[in-house]
Design an enzyme around this catalytic site. Structure first.
Site, PDB file in Angstrom:
ATOM      1  N   TYR A  52     -33.117   4.743 -27.185  1.00  0.00           N
ATOM      2  CA  TYR A  52     -33.214   3.311 -27.475  1.00  0.00           C
ATOM      3  C   TYR A  52     -32.082   2.463 -26.916  1.00  0.00           C
ATOM      4  O   TYR A  52     -32.228   1.239 -26.819  1.00  0.00           O
ATOM      5  CB  TYR A  52     -33.399   3.076 -28.973  1.00  0.00           C
ATOM      6  CG  TYR A  52     -32.139   2.974 -29.798  1.00  0.00           C
ATOM      7  CD1 TYR A  52     -31.723   1.727 -30.279  1.00  0.00           C
ATOM      8  CD2 TYR A  52     -31.399   4.093 -30.116  1.00  0.00           C
ATOM      9  CE1 TYR A  52     -30.580   1.628 -31.051  1.00  0.00           C
ATOM     10  CE2 TYR A  52     -30.264   3.997 -30.884  1.00  0.00           C
ATOM     11  CZ  TYR A  52     -29.845   2.766 -31.346  1.00  0.00           C
ATOM     12  OH  TYR A  52     -28.721   2.668 -32.107  1.00  0.00           O
TER      13      TYR A  52
ATOM     14  N   THR B 223     -41.013  -3.533 -40.050  1.00  0.00           N
ATOM     15  CA  THR B 223     -41.219  -2.771 -41.276  1.00  0.00           C
ATOM     16  C   THR B 223     -40.799  -3.586 -42.489  1.00  0.00           C
ATOM     17  O   THR B 223     -39.721  -4.171 -42.508  1.00  0.00           O
ATOM     18  CB  THR B 223     -40.396  -1.471 -41.230  1.00  0.00           C
ATOM     19  OG1 THR B 223     -40.620  -0.862 -39.975  1.00  0.00           O
ATOM     20  CG2 THR B 223     -40.790  -0.533 -42.344  1.00  0.00           C
TER      21      THR B 223
ATOM     22  N   TYR C 245     -38.739  -7.430 -36.208  1.00  0.00           N
ATOM     23  CA  TYR C 245     -37.849  -6.602 -37.041  1.00  0.00           C
ATOM     24  C   TYR C 245     -37.406  -7.469 -38.214  1.00  0.00           C
ATOM     25  O   TYR C 245     -36.244  -7.556 -38.561  1.00  0.00           O
ATOM     26  CB  TYR C 245     -36.657  -6.207 -36.153  1.00  0.00           C
ATOM     27  CG  TYR C 245     -35.788  -5.074 -36.621  1.00  0.00           C
ATOM     28  CD1 TYR C 245     -36.326  -3.837 -36.973  1.00  0.00           C
ATOM     29  CD2 TYR C 245     -34.402  -5.214 -36.654  1.00  0.00           C
ATOM     30  CE1 TYR C 245     -35.507  -2.797 -37.344  1.00  0.00           C
ATOM     31  CE2 TYR C 245     -33.573  -4.176 -37.029  1.00  0.00           C
ATOM     32  CZ  TYR C 245     -34.138  -2.956 -37.368  1.00  0.00           C
ATOM     33  OH  TYR C 245     -33.318  -1.914 -37.731  1.00  0.00           O
TER      34      TYR C 245
ATOM     35  N   GLU D 201     -36.151   5.658 -43.983  1.00  0.00           N
ATOM     36  CA  GLU D 201     -35.402   5.075 -45.100  1.00  0.00           C
ATOM     37  C   GLU D 201     -35.525   5.924 -46.357  1.00  0.00           C
ATOM     38  O   GLU D 201     -34.538   6.193 -47.045  1.00  0.00           O
ATOM     39  CB  GLU D 201     -35.931   3.672 -45.398  1.00  0.00           C
ATOM     40  CG  GLU D 201     -35.704   2.675 -44.288  1.00  0.00           C
ATOM     41  CD  GLU D 201     -36.618   1.476 -44.450  1.00  0.00           C
ATOM     42  OE1 GLU D 201     -36.288   0.573 -45.224  1.00  0.00           O
ATOM     43  OE2 GLU D 201     -37.690   1.459 -43.805  1.00  0.00           O
TER      44      GLU D 201
ATOM     45  N   GLU E 143     -46.226  -2.495 -41.741  1.00  0.00           N
ATOM     46  CA  GLU E 143     -46.042  -3.858 -41.239  1.00  0.00           C
ATOM     47  C   GLU E 143     -47.321  -4.670 -41.439  1.00  0.00           C
ATOM     48  O   GLU E 143     -48.404  -4.119 -41.592  1.00  0.00           O
ATOM     49  CB  GLU E 143     -45.725  -3.846 -39.733  1.00  0.00           C
ATOM     50  CG  GLU E 143     -44.571  -2.931 -39.360  1.00  0.00           C
ATOM     51  CD  GLU E 143     -44.056  -3.135 -37.934  1.00  0.00           C
ATOM     52  OE1 GLU E 143     -44.324  -4.211 -37.344  1.00  0.00           O
ATOM     53  OE2 GLU E 143     -43.385  -2.215 -37.420  1.00  0.00           O
TER      54      GLU E 143
ATOM     55  N   ARG F 256     -24.770   2.681 -38.884  1.00  0.00           N
ATOM     56  CA  ARG F 256     -23.487   1.943 -38.854  1.00  0.00           C
ATOM     57  C   ARG F 256     -23.101   1.580 -40.284  1.00  0.00           C
ATOM     58  O   ARG F 256     -23.239   0.429 -40.693  1.00  0.00           O
ATOM     59  CB  ARG F 256     -23.632   0.646 -38.029  1.00  0.00           C
ATOM     60  CG  ARG F 256     -23.964   0.838 -36.556  1.00  0.00           C
ATOM     61  CD  ARG F 256     -24.212  -0.500 -35.879  1.00  0.00           C
ATOM     62  NE  ARG F 256     -25.293  -1.235 -36.519  1.00  0.00           N
ATOM     63  CZ  ARG F 256     -26.588  -1.072 -36.225  1.00  0.00           C
ATOM     64  NH1 ARG F 256     -26.949  -0.232 -35.286  1.00  0.00           N
ATOM     65  NH2 ARG F 256     -27.508  -1.759 -36.867  1.00  0.00           N
TER      66      ARG F 256
ATOM     67  N   HIS G 237     -35.347  -3.300 -44.503  1.00  0.00           N
ATOM     68  CA  HIS G 237     -35.521  -2.213 -43.532  1.00  0.00           C
ATOM     69  C   HIS G 237     -34.359  -2.221 -42.538  1.00  0.00           C
ATOM     70  O   HIS G 237     -33.763  -1.183 -42.258  1.00  0.00           O
ATOM     71  CB  HIS G 237     -36.856  -2.378 -42.808  1.00  0.00           C
ATOM     72  CG  HIS G 237     -37.032  -1.433 -41.655  1.00  0.00           C
ATOM     73  ND1 HIS G 237     -37.307  -0.095 -41.802  1.00  0.00           N
ATOM     74  CD2 HIS G 237     -36.960  -1.644 -40.303  1.00  0.00           C
ATOM     75  CE1 HIS G 237     -37.404   0.482 -40.610  1.00  0.00           C
ATOM     76  NE2 HIS G 237     -37.190  -0.438 -39.678  1.00  0.00           N
TER      77      HIS G 237
ATOM     78  N   ARG H 207     -38.823   9.260 -34.402  1.00  0.00           N
ATOM     79  CA  ARG H 207     -37.408   8.919 -34.594  1.00  0.00           C
ATOM     80  C   ARG H 207     -36.474   9.730 -33.698  1.00  0.00           C
ATOM     81  O   ARG H 207     -35.403   9.232 -33.324  1.00  0.00           O
ATOM     82  CB  ARG H 207     -37.016   9.121 -36.059  1.00  0.00           C
ATOM     83  CG  ARG H 207     -37.813   8.314 -37.057  1.00  0.00           C
ATOM     84  CD  ARG H 207     -37.709   6.824 -36.800  1.00  0.00           C
ATOM     85  NE  ARG H 207     -38.487   6.067 -37.793  1.00  0.00           N
ATOM     86  CZ  ARG H 207     -38.751   4.778 -37.679  1.00  0.00           C
ATOM     87  NH1 ARG H 207     -38.341   4.091 -36.620  1.00  0.00           N
ATOM     88  NH2 ARG H 207     -39.460   4.166 -38.622  1.00  0.00           N
TER      89      ARG H 207
ATOM     90  N   ASP I  99     -46.827   1.028 -37.247  1.00  0.00           N
ATOM     91  CA  ASP I  99     -46.103   1.243 -35.997  1.00  0.00           C
ATOM     92  C   ASP I  99     -45.521   2.658 -36.031  1.00  0.00           C
ATOM     93  O   ASP I  99     -44.349   2.863 -36.331  1.00  0.00           O
ATOM     94  CB  ASP I  99     -45.007   0.171 -35.883  1.00  0.00           C
ATOM     95  CG  ASP I  99     -44.089   0.392 -34.697  1.00  0.00           C
ATOM     96  OD1 ASP I  99     -44.496   1.080 -33.740  1.00  0.00           O
ATOM     97  OD2 ASP I  99     -42.952  -0.127 -34.737  1.00  0.00           O
TER      98      ASP I  99
ATOM     99  N   LYS J 285     -42.335   4.589 -29.518  1.00  0.00           N
ATOM    100  CA  LYS J 285     -43.197   3.650 -30.224  1.00  0.00           C
ATOM    101  C   LYS J 285     -44.567   3.497 -29.567  1.00  0.00           C
ATOM    102  O   LYS J 285     -45.552   3.215 -30.249  1.00  0.00           O
ATOM    103  CB  LYS J 285     -42.536   2.261 -30.225  1.00  0.00           C
ATOM    104  CG  LYS J 285     -41.203   2.213 -30.944  1.00  0.00           C
ATOM    105  CD  LYS J 285     -41.406   2.182 -32.433  1.00  0.00           C
ATOM    106  CE  LYS J 285     -40.137   1.763 -33.153  1.00  0.00           C
ATOM    107  NZ  LYS J 285     -40.406   1.531 -34.563  1.00  0.00           N
TER     108      LYS J 285
ATOM    109  N   ASP K 206     -43.529  -6.552 -31.295  1.00  0.00           N
ATOM    110  CA  ASP K 206     -43.149  -6.086 -32.628  1.00  0.00           C
ATOM    111  C   ASP K 206     -41.781  -6.672 -33.001  1.00  0.00           C
ATOM    112  O   ASP K 206     -40.819  -6.538 -32.252  1.00  0.00           O
ATOM    113  CB  ASP K 206     -43.084  -4.559 -32.660  1.00  0.00           C
ATOM    114  CG  ASP K 206     -43.082  -4.025 -34.085  1.00  0.00           C
ATOM    115  OD1 ASP K 206     -43.618  -4.702 -34.985  1.00  0.00           O
ATOM    116  OD2 ASP K 206     -42.533  -2.933 -34.306  1.00  0.00           O
TER     117      ASP K 206
ATOM    118  N   GLN L  96     -36.683   8.165 -30.377  1.00  0.00           N
ATOM    119  CA  GLN L  96     -36.095   6.818 -30.464  1.00  0.00           C
ATOM    120  C   GLN L  96     -34.563   6.874 -30.404  1.00  0.00           C
ATOM    121  O   GLN L  96     -33.933   6.093 -29.690  1.00  0.00           O
ATOM    122  CB  GLN L  96     -36.555   6.161 -31.774  1.00  0.00           C
ATOM    123  CG  GLN L  96     -36.156   4.696 -31.930  1.00  0.00           C
ATOM    124  CD  GLN L  96     -36.692   4.080 -33.217  1.00  0.00           C
ATOM    125  OE1 GLN L  96     -37.375   4.742 -34.003  1.00  0.00           O
ATOM    126  NE2 GLN L  96     -36.389   2.821 -33.439  1.00  0.00           N
TER     127      GLN L  96
HETATM  128 MN    MN Z   1     -42.008  -1.650 -35.954  1.00  0.00          MN
END
Ligand code: MN
Length: 438
Positions: A253, A369, A138, A383, A210, A152, A143, A246, A242, A262, A136, A249
């Site tokens: 992560y 995404t 990114y 989002e 996706e 951040r 996204h 969250r 996917d 995931k 997968d 994650q």
């Molecule tokens: Mn993904």
């Protein structure tokens, strides 16, 4: 090389399968490949045409195919499409042309071909291939920005993002086709203000909109794929959700990336919309802003930049259990173009193999995404709700930050170009099932 536009794409081509004409997903110009089983039958290769499925195992037994088309129909008879995907693109293309001719209005062999058709509603779809590996990416830059801002605010994109296509190795075992229930995962998470972690059902279950990329011909270990050859390794596309937990994650992560948040499940649409079918919908990759770095030479090709993107519009709709009980239509929460990918699919393939990693027929890549710069087409609840801070209100009056049990999510997509019949991807649906206590 990008497949050619030929007589199979002609806008005035009609089929004697009457439901194909004007079909939003499967007109005769599409002819996607998949694996299906008719009622009481074994899994086999098929091609979607209107509301019917053409049985390729029956086609393979007929005398109506020869040459490359015959080799391809034998490979596509099933019960898996790996050999078909890995075969020469010219054979896939020859089979497409032959099927198009056999299904075209006025085709002389209609009586025989009619015996190969099943109503799709009576059939069950399966994974089209044995997926050896699933990766997968990114590549949806909006996204990456939207998610980066949440974590951040001052530095949303990490410094590598515009230089290297970011990806991780996903889990092939838990990829399922549209319709398979999505059991809410459980796992370890830690609220920011909690002293320690706890274990339980995810409370922040999300989607990721996706495109999936089906690898065709592979490459030998140690042999990279040149950027101008990468398109020859892409057999076709599908939709890919996917599913993402969250809360799991956020806790797991760092430092190695996505894992149990995931790999509990990934849903794909069952039909492989071939690279050949998508030929009319190839467009220029949007120009990078002038201040962005030029990709390193191994990722940069003028031909790829000129036609490496796809005119595909993507959509996410949700129907809660209450909405379905009241027969209310699904509510579209996002709609936007696939051109929001910062890297072309060829760049993803080339980068993946650039270190010598071997890709194999039937491997699956996710693009990452795909989101719009504004709220009209963001491909995740993370989002849309600003990390769960801003609930979405549905027409039913219900609100959502993340998915609740009973929610049904449908991804859909359509490729469109002036002068051509638009084609769709079929269903990519999943409904959230509660975790039954063990
Ligand atoms: Mn993904």
């Amino acid at each position: 090389m990008i497949p050619h536009i030929d007589e199979t794409h002609a806008a005035d081509l009609a089929s004697w399968v009457s439901t194909a004409n004007g079909h939003p997903d499967f007109p005769i110009q599409n002819l996607p490949f998949g694996i299906f089983s008719p009622r009481h039958g074994q899994p086999r290769g098929g091609v979607a045409i209107g509301d019917q499925i053409l049985d390729l195992s029956l086609a393979a037994r007929s005398t109506l195919f020869e040459g490359g088309a015959k080799d391809a129909v034998d490979a596509a008879a099933g019960p898996l499409l790996n050999a078909f995907l890995g075969g020469p693109a010219q054979e896939r293309s020859a089979l497409r042309r032959r099927l198009s001719a056999l299904l075209a209005a006025g085709a002389p062999d209609r009586a025989e071909v009619e015996t190969w058709l099943y109503p799709a509603v009576d059939c069950r779809m399966h994974l089209p291939a044995r997926i050896g590996d699933y990766t997968d990416f990114y590549a949806g830059i909006h996204h990456a920005l939207n998610v980066g801002i949440l974590f951040r605010p001052d530095n949303p994109l990490l410094p590598n993002y515009k230089h290297v296509p970011i990806g991780y190795h996903g889990r092939a075992s838990s990829v399922r086709v549209s319709g398979a229930p999505v059991v809410r995962p459980q796992g370890q998470r830690k609220a920011p203000d909690a002293e320690g972690p706890e274990f339980g059902p995810s409370q922040r279950l999300d989607i990721e909109l996706e495109l999936g990329v089906w690898i065709g011909q592979g490459n030998a270990l140690g042999q990279p794929i040149a950027i101008d050859a990468a398109d020859q390794h892409i057999a076709g596309l599908c939709l890919l959700n996917d599913w993402s937990a969250r809360d799991l994650q956020a806790w797991e992560y760092q430092p190695l990336g996505p894992f149990l948040a995931k790999n509990f499940m990934t849903t794909i649409s069952p039909w492989i919309v071939t690279a050949e079918a998508l030929a009319p919908f190839r467009i220029a990759q949007p120009a990078r802003p002038a201040e962005d770095p030029t990709p390193l030479p191994y990722l940069l090709s003028q031909a790829d930049q000129a036609r490496g993107a796809y005119a595909i519009d993507l959509e996410v709709a949700i129907a809660t259990a209450a909405m379905r009980d009241r027969d209310e239509p699904a509510f579209t929460i996002a709609q936007g173009p696939a051109s929001n990918l910062y890297w072309t699919l060829a760049q993803l393939v080339t980068h993946h193999a650039s270190n010598g990693c071997d890709l194999n027929p039937g491997d699956l890549l996710g693009t990452g995404t795909i989101s719009t710069p504004d709220d009209s087409g963001v491909g995740s609840f993370l989002e849309l709700t600003r990390g769960g801070q801003k609930p979405v209100t549905l027409p039913s009056g219900e609100t959502r930050t993340f998915l609740q049990d009973g929610d049904l999510v449908r991804l859909s997509a359509r490729a469109a170009a002036l002068g051509f019949v638009s084609i769709g991807f079929g269903d990519c649906v999943g409904q959230i099932a509660s975790r039954v206590a063990a």
